[in-house]
Scaffold this motif. Structure first.
Motif, short mmCIF file in Angstrom:
data_model
loop_
_atom_site.label_atom_id
_atom_site.label_comp_id
_atom_site.label_asym_id
_atom_site.label_seq_id
_atom_site.Cartn_x
_atom_site.Cartn_y
_atom_site.Cartn_z
N THR B 43 -12.34 -6.81 -3.32
CA THR B 43 -10.97 -7.30 -3.21
C THR B 43 -10.15 -6.84 -4.41
O THR B 43 -9.02 -6.35 -4.28
CB THR B 43 -10.95 -8.83 -3.14
OG1 THR B 43 -11.92 -9.25 -2.19
CG2 THR B 43 -9.59 -9.35 -2.73
N ASN B 44 -10.74 -7.00 -5.55
CA ASN B 44 -10.09 -6.63 -6.80
C ASN B 44 -9.72 -5.15 -6.83
O ASN B 44 -8.57 -4.78 -7.09
CB ASN B 44 -11.06 -6.99 -7.95
CG ASN B 44 -10.44 -6.72 -9.31
OD1 ASN B 44 -9.23 -6.55 -9.42
ND2 ASN B 44 -11.28 -6.67 -10.33
N VAL B 45 -10.69 -4.31 -6.52
CA VAL B 45 -10.47 -2.87 -6.55
C VAL B 45 -9.42 -2.47 -5.52
O VAL B 45 -8.48 -1.71 -5.83
CB VAL B 45 -11.78 -2.10 -6.31
CG1 VAL B 45 -11.51 -0.62 -6.08
CG2 VAL B 45 -12.73 -2.30 -7.48
N MET B 46 -9.55 -2.99 -4.32
CA MET B 46 -8.60 -2.62 -3.27
C MET B 46 -7.17 -3.02 -3.64
O MET B 46 -6.22 -2.31 -3.32
CB MET B 46 -9.01 -3.24 -1.92
CG MET B 46 -10.29 -2.67 -1.34
SD MET B 46 -10.36 -0.86 -1.31
CE MET B 46 -9.40 -0.52 0.17
N ALA B 47 -7.07 -4.15 -4.31
CA ALA B 47 -5.74 -4.61 -4.75
C ALA B 47 -5.12 -3.59 -5.70
O ALA B 47 -3.93 -3.27 -5.61
CB ALA B 47 -5.86 -5.98 -5.42
N LYS B 48 -5.95 -3.09 -6.60
CA LYS B 48 -5.44 -2.12 -7.57
C LYS B 48 -5.10 -0.79 -6.90
O LYS B 48 -4.16 -0.11 -7.30
CB LYS B 48 -6.49 -1.88 -8.68
CG LYS B 48 -6.83 -3.12 -9.48
CD LYS B 48 -5.60 -3.72 -10.12
CE LYS B 48 -5.96 -5.00 -10.85
NZ LYS B 48 -4.75 -5.73 -11.31
N VAL B 49 -5.90 -0.43 -5.90
CA VAL B 49 -5.63 0.79 -5.15
C VAL B 49 -4.24 0.72 -4.55
O VAL B 49 -3.43 1.64 -4.67
CB VAL B 49 -6.68 1.00 -4.04
CG1 VAL B 49 -6.21 2.06 -3.03
CG2 VAL B 49 -8.01 1.41 -4.64
N ASP B 50 -3.93 -0.43 -3.93
CA ASP B 50 -2.61 -0.61 -3.33
C ASP B 50 -1.52 -0.62 -4.39
O ASP B 50 -0.50 0.04 -4.25
CB ASP B 50 -2.57 -1.94 -2.55
CG ASP B 50 -3.17 -1.78 -1.17
OD1 ASP B 50 -3.51 -0.63 -0.81
OD2 ASP B 50 -3.32 -2.79 -0.47
#
Lengths: 344, 344
Positions: B43-50
């Motif tokens: 979740t954390n990584v995907m948030a940063k990707v966005d």
DNA sequence: AAGCGCAAAGTTACCGGTAACTCAAACGGT
DNA sequence: ACCGTTTGAGTTACCGGTAACTTTGCGCTT
């Protein structure tokens, strides 16, 4: 018999260097003609390049430096419509002449397909993008802006392009045609085209056309937007549909010349005379019009030129020139003989 | 208002990892859905990707592993000839459906242009190549063989392809047409096409045609090979040239339907009746033929299908299937009504 | 309480080139 | 003869990911 060189595994610069007994860097310098090596070394390295059949890996070059690739992504709605085939040919010919390659994307007139394609093609680090149309999904727009590469939007004239733009004012195009037909005395107009999800150039032409007809005291009695490709047969059966719908029109404006020709054939086969019984107008001045006995009423648009201009802008920008422009492509009406003559 | 994310400099995986407070590798695993990370981390990584608008750099991926790219080089002679536009559309649509991108090359029917394009496109490590035609320069052949990637040669049927092949026997195509026209009683035939430096498919059709005519006791009185694109207008002026040359022919075989239509228009405008005064045969069953009152004598060839088949073979091979084939595409004669009827 | 196994990370090396730097030998002017 | 400069190389690090390996930490068994 020449030596066999068909190694399956790829030959890298390291292999060439090793074979020549020099360092990778020296081989690299020779290949780029950068200087800093003796004539003897050069000859030696080049001999090994030939012997091993070395082909450079441009991926590595782009990847290493901050240089861009020589890919230019080109999105086109479809190739069934001759108009776009011509535009693409213009683009690719010109790009090719400058050492760039077109990475094709057929968007089928949908923003979703375009967005997916933009995402993919950007991941390959293209030097730039040429997109047909000016409407893009919000996410596509974000990606395009953040990519930091030149973008040319073509086809529609775009007053606020993402970056650069080459196109024509389709509304005006349609308006001119509408006014012209009104001038020839037509009042009950029809339109036959193809429609797609997005507000596109053809829609803009129809809007301009409708406006002109209304301004001139006429009516667009019926407008047909088929879910098909803008080519001959849809022009034929579109005409059939329009006539059998009971709409009483005296002249039909088609999305392009291919469709208009389909219409011409329909009316000829129905025994109706053009322009005595009904007027026919096309758009684009396409190749098919060049062989008709009766000059087709149409609008000349330099498709190939438009593509070439887009490619030229792209190349200029990639060469470091500060191109930042919206270029307008000229069009002109071809009076033709498929509408009734001027009545003066 | 969404946060501003338009950083000009590119966002790399390292940036994402740093922002998320994890290692590059963990971020990589999340993006590939490979597993080996907690839900929270994902979740954390995907948030940063966005947030950062991260787009992967596929160049690096291909470059790193021994994976191939998703580029497929596609060479086509030109797009002015509708036949090839259709083939390309078939190819790109199918390739796109499987996540591959076409890198276009317009070879203008010359082997030199093809060789230069092959050299360039190979340096971008394409997954495979689809080439129109079966003749290539010696150096191009070497490069293609050594590249170690799938190659599909299309258009001509190729008994000894470099790798795979999809096409049709143009000689037989021409022969069938010749025999058919002989069967309809024609003996003084003409041919109008376009020529190019290389022995191409159209030439093979002409050869087959000539053979059939001779076998049937007729003669090919005149064959015209224009230096132009195989489209409408050359069909028109080619007919004019042929007729004004004094050749006394009773039927003309055109390189394709577009040219044949150009011919039809010429004869109509000269007041000659088809098929009473002269017979006309085309080739390809192109869209323009679909709207003519009189069915054009032609040869049906599934162009779009041919392109799709080529793309399917490519995709199958790239998926690891052991495709190694020469596929023959079927064609069939359309008797039509632009030649005189059967005399039985 | 020690030890085992596994989930969830981190570390290192590498792909094929090139930029930027270093280094050795040759050369030439005073 | 000496030293600075030029020429012709070699060395190192890096681009952005990923494979393969290593490490950490926690729960659970005996």
């Amino acid at each position: 018999m020449a030596e066999k060189t068909n190694k399956t595994s790829k030959v890298s610069l390291t292999d060439v260097a090793r074979a020549a007994g020099v360092s990778k860097m020296t081989a690299s310098r020779v290949l780029r003609g950068e200087g800093g090596y003796s004539e003897k070394t050069k000859t030696n390295v080049m001999a090994k390049v030939d012997a091993l059949g070395y082909l450079p890996n441009r991926l590595a070059t782009v990847f290493a430096g901050d240089q861009t690739s020589t890919f230019v992504g080109v999105s086109i709605p479809d190739l069934g419509n001759e108009v776009f085939a011509q535009v693409l040919e213009g683009i690719d010919r010109k790009l090719g002449a400058f050492g760039y390659q077109s990475v094709l994307g057929l968007t089928q007139h949908t923003l979703e397909a375009e967005e997916a394609w933009v995402r993919t093609v950007l991941s390959w680090q293209p030097a730039g993008l040429i997109l047909t149309g000016r409407s893009h999904s919000a996410r596509a727009q974000d990606m395009l802006r953040n990519a930091g590469i030149p973008v040319v939007e073509i086809w529609d004239l775009n007053s606020s392009p993402l970056d650069m733009s080459v196109g024509l004012n389709h509304f005006d195009c349609g308006y001119d045609m509408g006014r012209f037909l009104i001038g020839r005395g037509y009042r009950a107009l029809g339109y036959v085209g193809t429609s797609h999800d997005t507000a596109n150039a053809a829609t803009a032409r129809l809007d301009g056309f409708t406006k002109a007809v209304q301004d001139g005291g006429g009516h667009v009695r019926r407008q047909l937007c088929l879910h098909d490709t803008a080519t001959f047969y849809p022009g034929y059966y579109g005409s059939e549909q329009l006539m059998s719908s009971g709409a009483d029109v005296d002249c039909i404006f088609f999305q392009n010349d291919s469709m208009a020709f389909g219409g011409l054939q329909y009316f000829e086969q129905k025994g109706l005379s053009v322009p005595d019984d009904i007027g026919i107008a096309g758009w684009g001045d396409l190749p098919v019009a060049s062989v008709l006995k009766r000059r087709l009423t149409s609008m000349h648009v330099p498709h190939l030129k438009l593509g070439q201009t887009a490619a030229e802008m792209m190349v200029a920008r990639l060469s470091g020139e500060a191109v930042h422009a919206t270029k307008s492509v000229k069009f002109h009406l071809i009076p033709g003989a498929t509408v009734r003559p001027a009545s003066d």
